[in-house]
Motif scaffolding. Sequence first.
Motif, mmCIF file in Angstrom:
data_model
loop_
_atom_site.group_PDB
_atom_site.id
_atom_site.type_symbol
_atom_site.label_atom_id
_atom_site.label_comp_id
_atom_site.label_asym_id
_atom_site.label_seq_id
_atom_site.Cartn_x
_atom_site.Cartn_y
_atom_site.Cartn_z
ATOM 1 N N VAL A 1 62.466 21.291 -79.803
ATOM 2 C CA VAL A 1 62.232 20.963 -81.084
ATOM 3 C C VAL A 1 61.387 19.701 -81.427
ATOM 4 O O VAL A 1 61.645 18.655 -81.014
ATOM 5 N N LEU A 2 60.295 19.928 -82.215
ATOM 6 C CA LEU A 2 59.439 18.575 -82.337
ATOM 7 C C LEU A 2 59.354 18.180 -83.961
ATOM 8 O O LEU A 2 58.851 17.070 -84.277
ATOM 9 N N GLY A 3 60.131 19.097 -84.717
ATOM 10 C CA GLY A 3 60.211 18.370 -86.045
ATOM 11 C C GLY A 3 61.358 19.493 -86.903
ATOM 12 O O GLY A 3 61.461 20.602 -86.398
ATOM 13 N N ALA A 4 61.738 19.141 -87.878
ATOM 14 C CA ALA A 4 62.466 19.878 -88.589
ATOM 15 C C ALA A 4 62.490 19.372 -90.216
ATOM 16 O O ALA A 4 62.173 18.586 -90.500
ATOM 17 N N LEU A 5 63.029 20.689 -90.833
ATOM 18 C CA LEU A 5 63.311 20.324 -92.329
ATOM 19 C C LEU A 5 64.384 21.160 -92.981
ATOM 20 O O LEU A 5 64.622 22.065 -92.070
ATOM 21 N N VAL A 6 65.191 20.457 -93.827
ATOM 22 C CA VAL A 6 66.411 21.152 -94.339
ATOM 23 C C VAL A 6 66.173 21.001 -96.085
ATOM 24 O O VAL A 6 66.052 19.906 -96.545
ATOM 25 N N ALA A 7 66.454 21.971 -96.605
ATOM 26 C CA ALA A 7 66.643 21.960 -98.204
ATOM 27 C C ALA A 7 67.964 22.689 -98.487
ATOM 28 O O ALA A 7 68.218 24.068 -98.048
#
Length: 149
Positions: free
Chosen positions: A57-63
């Motif tokens: 995992v190099l990046g993530a986003l949560v909404a």
Amino acid sequence: MVRIERADTRDFLEVARLDRAAWTKTQHSEYIPDGEHAWRIWVEHALVFCAKEDGKVLGALVAFPTVSGSYCLHKVFVDEGQRGNGVGTRLMEALFVEVDALGVYCFLTVNPANESAIRLYEIWGFTEREFVSGYYREQEDRFVLMRRK
């Protein structure tokens, strides 16, 4: 090659690790970052996208979904070594595809002093702005920025 995909329950520990590393570089790093337990729930009940390469995992986003049907963009972060390569933009684009397909708006909060972030969010369509004094803590004012399709 970096792939953007919805996170699943196999990803939450790696996402939480990356989030914790990113949190140590923030203005409020003295507060406790979101833990593994939160990420475990979020991957099932929120929109969580990961940027992955070779299984890492190099990046993530949560909404988060809200009671109004909109989504609150809570976090987006990218591994320090991957910043500037468009990973964050691709994560945001994945979110926009999802919320636009649902026909709902998305909002986020940002420190009013963070002008570079505000400019970037405006480029991404977060054009409506409301100032909220003491949003998180008495001394922590925020802009609430909204993006409509």
